[in-house]
Design a protein around this motif. Structure first.
Motif, PDB file in Angstrom:
ATOM      1  N   SER A 242       0.818  -1.213   0.000  1.00  0.00           N
ATOM      2  CA  SER A 242       0.000   0.000   0.000  1.00  0.00           C
ATOM      3  C   SER A 242       0.851   1.261   0.000  1.00  0.00           C
ATOM      4  N   ARG A 243       2.148   1.108   0.049  1.00  0.00           N
ATOM      5  CA  ARG A 243       3.032   2.265   0.088  1.00  0.00           C
ATOM      6  C   ARG A 243       2.978   3.019  -1.228  1.00  0.00           C
ATOM      7  N   GLY A 244       2.720   4.316  -1.171  1.00  0.00           N
ATOM      8  CA  GLY A 244       2.669   5.140  -2.367  1.00  0.00           C
ATOM      9  C   GLY A 244       1.397   4.983  -3.165  1.00  0.00           C
ATOM     10  N   GLY A 245       0.424   4.264  -2.677  1.00  0.00           N
ATOM     11  CA  GLY A 245      -0.830   4.057  -3.395  1.00  0.00           C
ATOM     12  C   GLY A 245      -1.262   2.611  -3.312  1.00  0.00           C
ATOM     13  N   ALA A 246      -2.558   2.393  -3.401  1.00  0.00           N
ATOM     14  CA  ALA A 246      -3.092   1.037  -3.240  1.00  0.00           C
ATOM     15  C   ALA A 246      -3.147   0.258  -4.548  1.00  0.00           C
ATOM     16  N   GLN A 247      -2.933   0.907  -5.705  1.00  0.00           N
ATOM     17  CA  GLN A 247      -3.041   0.213  -6.986  1.00  0.00           C
ATOM     18  C   GLN A 247      -1.979  -0.868  -7.114  1.00  0.00           C
ATOM     19  N   MET A 262      -1.456 -17.520 -29.612  1.00  0.00           N
ATOM     20  CA  MET A 262      -1.174 -16.342 -28.809  1.00  0.00           C
ATOM     21  C   MET A 262      -2.158 -15.198 -29.073  1.00  0.00           C
ATOM     22  N   GLU A 263      -2.442 -14.923 -30.353  1.00  0.00           N
ATOM     23  CA  GLU A 263      -3.356 -13.808 -30.654  1.00  0.00           C
ATOM     24  C   GLU A 263      -4.756 -14.087 -30.112  1.00  0.00           C
ATOM     25  N   ALA A 264      -5.209 -15.327 -30.260  1.00  0.00           N
ATOM     26  CA  ALA A 264      -6.528 -15.676 -29.709  1.00  0.00           C
ATOM     27  C   ALA A 264      -6.516 -15.579 -28.187  1.00  0.00           C
ATOM     28  N   MET A 265      -5.404 -15.922 -27.553  1.00  0.00           N
ATOM     29  CA  MET A 265      -5.309 -15.812 -26.098  1.00  0.00           C
ATOM     30  C   MET A 265      -5.333 -14.348 -25.645  1.00  0.00           C
ATOM     31  N   ARG A 266      -4.701 -13.482 -26.400  1.00  0.00           N
ATOM     32  CA  ARG A 266      -4.729 -12.057 -26.058  1.00  0.00           C
ATOM     33  C   ARG A 266      -6.158 -11.505 -26.127  1.00  0.00           C
ATOM     34  N   GLU A 267      -6.884 -11.911 -27.176  1.00  0.00           N
ATOM     35  CA  GLU A 267      -8.272 -11.460 -27.301  1.00  0.00           C
ATOM     36  C   GLU A 267      -9.128 -12.044 -26.182  1.00  0.00           C
ATOM     37  N   LYS A 268      -8.886 -13.305 -25.836  1.00  0.00           N
ATOM     38  CA  LYS A 268      -9.650 -13.928 -24.753  1.00  0.00           C
ATOM     39  C   LYS A 268      -9.339 -13.264 -23.413  1.00  0.00           C
ATOM     40  N   LEU A 269      -8.088 -12.892 -23.205  1.00  0.00           N
ATOM     41  CA  LEU A 269      -7.723 -12.207 -21.971  1.00  0.00           C
ATOM     42  C   LEU A 269      -8.499 -10.903 -21.825  1.00  0.00           C
ATOM     43  N   ARG A 270      -8.594 -10.143 -22.913  1.00  0.00           N
ATOM     44  CA  ARG A 270      -9.364  -8.895 -22.847  1.00  0.00           C
ATOM     45  C   ARG A 270     -10.839  -9.164 -22.562  1.00  0.00           C
ATOM     46  N   CYS A 276     -14.747  -8.986 -15.639  1.00  0.00           N
ATOM     47  CA  CYS A 276     -14.289  -9.093 -14.249  1.00  0.00           C
ATOM     48  C   CYS A 276     -14.408  -7.727 -13.563  1.00  0.00           C
ATOM     49  N   PRO A 277     -15.318  -7.557 -12.608  1.00  0.00           N
ATOM     50  CA  PRO A 277     -15.494  -6.251 -11.957  1.00  0.00           C
ATOM     51  C   PRO A 277     -14.262  -5.777 -11.191  1.00  0.00           C
ATOM     52  N   ALA A 278     -13.390  -6.686 -10.779  1.00  0.00           N
ATOM     53  CA  ALA A 278     -12.229  -6.284  -9.983  1.00  0.00           C
ATOM     54  C   ALA A 278     -11.136  -5.631 -10.829  1.00  0.00           C
ATOM     55  N   TRP A 279     -11.156  -5.812 -12.141  1.00  0.00           N
ATOM     56  CA  TRP A 279     -10.144  -5.202 -13.009  1.00  0.00           C
ATOM     57  C   TRP A 279     -10.416  -3.710 -13.116  1.00  0.00           C
ATOM     58  N   ASP A 280      -9.380  -2.893 -12.968  1.00  0.00           N
ATOM     59  CA  ASP A 280      -9.568  -1.438 -12.999  1.00  0.00           C
ATOM     60  C   ASP A 280      -9.372  -0.832 -14.382  1.00  0.00           C
ATOM     61  N   GLY A 281      -9.030  -1.639 -15.389  1.00  0.00           N
ATOM     62  CA  GLY A 281      -8.936  -1.152 -16.755  1.00  0.00           C
ATOM     63  C   GLY A 281      -7.654  -0.418 -17.096  1.00  0.00           C
ATOM     64  N   ARG A 282      -6.687  -0.376 -16.187  1.00  0.00           N
ATOM     65  CA  ARG A 282      -5.463   0.377 -16.470  1.00  0.00           C
ATOM     66  C   ARG A 282      -4.568  -0.317 -17.489  1.00  0.00           C
ATOM     67  N   ARG A 299       3.016 -15.245 -19.944  1.00  0.00           N
ATOM     68  CA  ARG A 299       2.722 -14.374 -18.798  1.00  0.00           C
ATOM     69  C   ARG A 299       1.634 -13.375 -19.150  1.00  0.00           C
ATOM     70  N   ALA A 300       0.617 -13.300 -18.270  1.00  0.00           N
ATOM     71  CA  ALA A 300      -0.418 -12.276 -18.395  1.00  0.00           C
ATOM     72  C   ALA A 300      -0.199 -11.227 -17.315  1.00  0.00           C
ATOM     73  N   LEU A 301      -0.253  -9.963 -17.705  1.00  0.00           N
ATOM     74  CA  LEU A 301      -0.096  -8.853 -16.768  1.00  0.00           C
ATOM     75  C   LEU A 301      -1.436  -8.135 -16.638  1.00  0.00           C
ATOM     76  N   VAL A 302      -1.922  -8.001 -15.396  1.00  0.00           N
ATOM     77  CA  VAL A 302      -3.224  -7.380 -15.135  1.00  0.00           C
ATOM     78  C   VAL A 302      -3.076  -6.378 -14.000  1.00  0.00           C
ATOM     79  N   THR A 303      -4.071  -5.506 -13.845  1.00  0.00           N
ATOM     80  CA  THR A 303      -4.026  -4.472 -12.805  1.00  0.00           C
ATOM     81  C   THR A 303      -5.344  -4.420 -12.053  1.00  0.00           C
ATOM     82  N   ALA A 304      -5.289  -3.828 -10.839  1.00  0.00           N
ATOM     83  CA  ALA A 304      -6.484  -3.647 -10.016  1.00  0.00           C
ATOM     84  C   ALA A 304      -6.229  -2.508  -9.039  1.00  0.00           C
ATOM     85  N   LYS A 305      -7.295  -2.076  -8.384  1.00  0.00           N
ATOM     86  CA  LYS A 305      -7.185  -0.895  -7.515  1.00  0.00           C
ATOM     87  C   LYS A 305      -6.533  -1.182  -6.170  1.00  0.00           C
TER      88      LYS A 305
END
Length: 340
Positions: A242-247, A262-270, A276-282, A299-305
């Motif tokens: 949480s240091r410097g922000g909770a994101q 790979m391309e189909a997996m990228r589209e499926k990931l999106r 997913c309501p927990a994803w913050d869209g960043r 590797r999949a990279l995702v973000t949340a609040k």
């Protein structure tokens, strides 16, 4: 008859007057709380009704006990006991008033501030300030009680003369306790860790639930409580998410066959993240990070609040992607070859 009525009038009158004054004061505080709902001060001050009444009752009895002419042979002892009660109740009342003022100040700051990190920092400082005030008032009250005994006053000179030696001995004996107390103050005002922060200590992930002058409690994800000395956080490295922000940024790994789409997996990931309501869209990304003769690492990279949401995003992406691959592209999953 007079010997019976006089004590009843003095003691009964003191108790009755105490109840009337306590009731009237509580009524005034209640009306003030209703008129000024924007501040919790008046409501918090009502918590001091019991020590307030004890102070009044002890003071009235201490001042009028001689008029009661009851148990004259024990007059000194009873007066001493009433004095001790008066000092203790006064200290209790002072602690309640100080806590109400500090809590009111924090509440006003929390309402005005839009930065959750600063609010958690102030909350940590307020908690420790309240404990320090309570400790100081308690020590002063105990000292005042001891000084009411004549032998203690007579021994004051010798106690002061030996204070230097006793201080050194006490400092050596309580070295661990003192280090924890100073570490607690350093944490509160150094903004190292705050109540509500998500931390990782000794491989355990959890949320800081309580900070005192000597120990800190971390609540883990499975509802366990880890209690450790606050000096741990000033002497050893730890992760503060949480240091410097909770994101937060999270990573999900898969070991797949080289023929994985790979391309189909990228589209499926999106698609998974949009649902997913927990994803913050960043951010979201999917790349191949390693390769072996039999599989490749994706590797999949995702973000949340915050930390809680990033956990939900990671497990959701991992589960849905594996399910989609097993149904739509089973050849992409790694295969184990059994040689007979």
């Amino acid at each position: 008859m007079e010997n019976l009525l006089r004590p009843l009038i003095v003691i009964g009158g003191s108790v009755l007057l105490t109840l009337i004054i306590g009731w009237a004061t509580d009524l005034l505080l209640r009306k003030a709380d209703e008129r000024h709902s924007e501040t919790p001060l008046w409501g918090l001050l009502r918590r001091g009704r019991i020590p307030y009444q004890l102070v009044i009752c002890a003071a009235l009895l201490r001042a009028s006990y001689d008029e009661a002419r009851l148990l004259r042979e024990h007059r000194v002892g009873i007066g001493q006991a009433l004095t001790l009660v008066l000092i203790g109740a006064t200290a209790w009342l002072v602690i309640r008033i100080a806590a109400a003022v500090v809590e009111t100040t924090y509440t006003r700051y929390a309402r005005a501030s839009r930065d959750p990190a600063r609010v958690r920092r102030v909350r940590t400082q307020v908690t420790l300030i309240t404990r320090v005030v309570a400790a100081v008032v308690g020590v002063v009250a105990v000292a005042a009680m001891l000084l009411t005994f004549p032998p203690m006053r007579a021994a004051g000179a010798s106690l002061l003369a030996s204070a230097g030696i006793l201080g050194i001995v006490a400092g050596v004996a309580a070295q661990s306790t003192l280090s924890n107390m100073f570490a607690g103050l350093q944490i509160a005002f150094g903004d190292m860790v705050r109540i509500g922060d998500t931390v990782v200590v000794d491989g355990e992930w959890g949320t800081v639930e309580e900070i005192t002058l000597t120990f800190l409690t971390v609540r883990t994800w499975d509802e366990r409580r880890i209690t450790m000395p606050v000096s741990y956080f000033t002497s050893k490295p730890f992760e503060n998410w949480s240091r410097g922000g909770a994101q937060m940024t999270g990573i999900v790994y898969w070991h797949l066959d080289h023929s994985a789409p790979m391309e189909a997996m990228r589209e499926k990931l999106r698609d998974i993240l949009r649902g997913c309501p927990a994803w913050d869209g960043r951010a979201c990304d999917l790349t191949v990070t390693d390769s072996t003769p039999n599989t490749m690492q994706v590797r999949a990279l995702v973000t949340a609040k915050d930390a809680d949401d990033i956990w939900k995003v990671r497990v959701t992406v991992r589960e849905h992607m594996i399910q989609w691959l097993s149904e739509e592209h089973p050849y992409a999953l790694p295969r184990s070859l059994i040689h007979i």
